[in-house]
Design a protein around this motif. Sequence first.
Motif, PDB file in Angstrom:
ATOM      1  N   ALA A   1      -7.480  -5.298  -3.926  1.00 28.42           N
ATOM      2  CA  ALA A   1      -8.275  -5.182  -2.632  1.00 28.42           C
ATOM      3  C   ALA A   1      -8.091  -3.869  -1.962  1.00 28.42           C
ATOM      4  O   ALA A   1      -8.881  -3.767  -1.055  1.00 28.42           O
ATOM      5  CB  ALA A   1      -7.636  -6.425  -1.935  1.00 28.42           C
ATOM      6  N   TYR A   2      -6.892  -3.099  -2.184  1.00 30.40           N
ATOM      7  CA  TYR A   2      -6.987  -1.931  -1.400  1.00 30.40           C
ATOM      8  C   TYR A   2      -7.919  -1.014  -2.007  1.00 30.40           C
ATOM      9  O   TYR A   2      -8.292   0.029  -1.189  1.00 30.40           O
ATOM     10  CB  TYR A   2      -5.777  -1.201  -1.720  1.00 30.40           C
TER      11      TYR A   2
ATOM     12  N   HIS B   1     -11.005  -1.525  -1.679  1.00 33.63           N
ATOM     13  CA  HIS B   1     -12.118  -1.677  -0.645  1.00 33.63           C
ATOM     14  C   HIS B   1     -11.647  -1.290   0.845  1.00 33.63           C
ATOM     15  O   HIS B   1     -12.486  -1.272   1.723  1.00 33.63           O
ATOM     16  CB  HIS B   1     -12.628  -3.003  -0.647  1.00 33.63           C
ATOM     17  N   THR B   2     -10.448  -0.771   0.969  1.00 34.59           N
ATOM     18  CA  THR B   2      -9.851  -0.923   2.429  1.00 34.59           C
ATOM     19  C   THR B   2      -9.046   0.430   2.429  1.00 34.59           C
ATOM     20  O   THR B   2      -8.861   0.797   3.646  1.00 34.59           O
ATOM     21  CB  THR B   2      -8.968  -1.984   2.719  1.00 34.59           C
ATOM     22  N   SER B   3      -8.440   1.063   1.678  1.00 33.46           N
ATOM     23  CA  SER B   3      -7.572   2.233   1.780  1.00 33.46           C
ATOM     24  C   SER B   3      -7.871   3.595   1.581  1.00 33.46           C
ATOM     25  O   SER B   3      -8.121   4.162   0.668  1.00 33.46           O
ATOM     26  CB  SER B   3      -6.373   1.820   0.746  1.00 33.46           C
TER      27      SER B   3
ATOM     28  N   PHE C   1     -18.435  -7.033  -0.165  1.00 30.29           N
ATOM     29  CA  PHE C   1     -17.564  -6.191   0.191  1.00 30.29           C
ATOM     30  C   PHE C   1     -16.632  -5.692  -0.889  1.00 30.29           C
ATOM     31  O   PHE C   1     -16.252  -4.722  -0.780  1.00 30.29           O
ATOM     32  CB  PHE C   1     -16.453  -7.010   0.997  1.00 30.29           C
ATOM     33  N   ARG C   2     -16.757  -6.159  -2.033  1.00 33.31           N
ATOM     34  CA  ARG C   2     -16.337  -5.491  -3.473  1.00 33.31           C
ATOM     35  C   ARG C   2     -17.052  -4.353  -4.143  1.00 33.31           C
ATOM     36  O   ARG C   2     -16.505  -3.722  -4.860  1.00 33.31           O
ATOM     37  CB  ARG C   2     -15.957  -6.631  -4.392  1.00 33.31           C
TER      38      ARG C   2
ATOM     39  N   GLU D   1       0.797  -1.186  -0.021  1.00 30.78           N
ATOM     40  CA  GLU D   1       0.127  -0.113   0.024  1.00 30.78           C
ATOM     41  C   GLU D   1       0.776   1.193   0.150  1.00 30.78           C
ATOM     42  O   GLU D   1       0.620   2.185  -0.715  1.00 30.78           O
ATOM     43  CB  GLU D   1      -0.832  -0.097   1.206  1.00 30.78           C
TER      44      GLU D   1
ATOM     45  N   SER E   1     -16.114   1.073  -2.786  1.00 32.57           N
ATOM     46  CA  SER E   1     -14.835   1.394  -3.190  1.00 32.57           C
ATOM     47  C   SER E   1     -14.255   2.888  -2.460  1.00 32.57           C
ATOM     48  O   SER E   1     -15.009   4.014  -2.596  1.00 32.57           O
ATOM     49  CB  SER E   1     -14.669   1.721  -4.617  1.00 32.57           C
ATOM     50  N   TYR E   2     -13.397   3.005  -1.832  1.00 28.10           N
ATOM     51  CA  TYR E   2     -12.859   4.274  -1.651  1.00 28.10           C
ATOM     52  C   TYR E   2     -12.333   4.916  -2.467  1.00 28.10           C
ATOM     53  O   TYR E   2     -12.539   6.380  -2.553  1.00 28.10           O
ATOM     54  CB  TYR E   2     -11.780   4.191  -0.302  1.00 28.10           C
TER      55      TYR E   2
END
Length: 144
Positions: A76-77, A79-81, A109-110, A53, A113-114
Amino acid sequence: MTIYILNGPNLNLLGQRQPEIYGHETLADVEARCETEARDLGLEIRFLQSNHEGQLVDWIHEARMAAQGIIINAGAYTHTSVAILDALKAFDGPVIELHISNVHARESFRHHSYISARADGVMAGFGTQGYELALQRLHRLLAA
């Protein structure tokens, strides 16, 4: 004009990991096609991949001074970053969010998006052809 094409975690395994979802092309194949498309459009690209990341954040910071646009497949970032979102918010040019698969037809969960909060457009579900389509769109945005 230079475009950064940033690829996140596991994209180094493109062509090997879940080919039923992501296809059989390798990331090197995609990069070669992007080089051809960029040349045809009169663009230069910097095509990069990292599983880390912080490295992606560093490249976004670098792009602030070196690029006119960013295409990002953050894996995957996406959805999390918040860190990647914040870095993209500091970039003044257009940003295209890219997904090889249609993330909206996959696990719930996908669906979040951030990156979408900053993106000027989202490509999803066009397979690896999405990279070329994103380059075409960025070219058009930059020409406007």
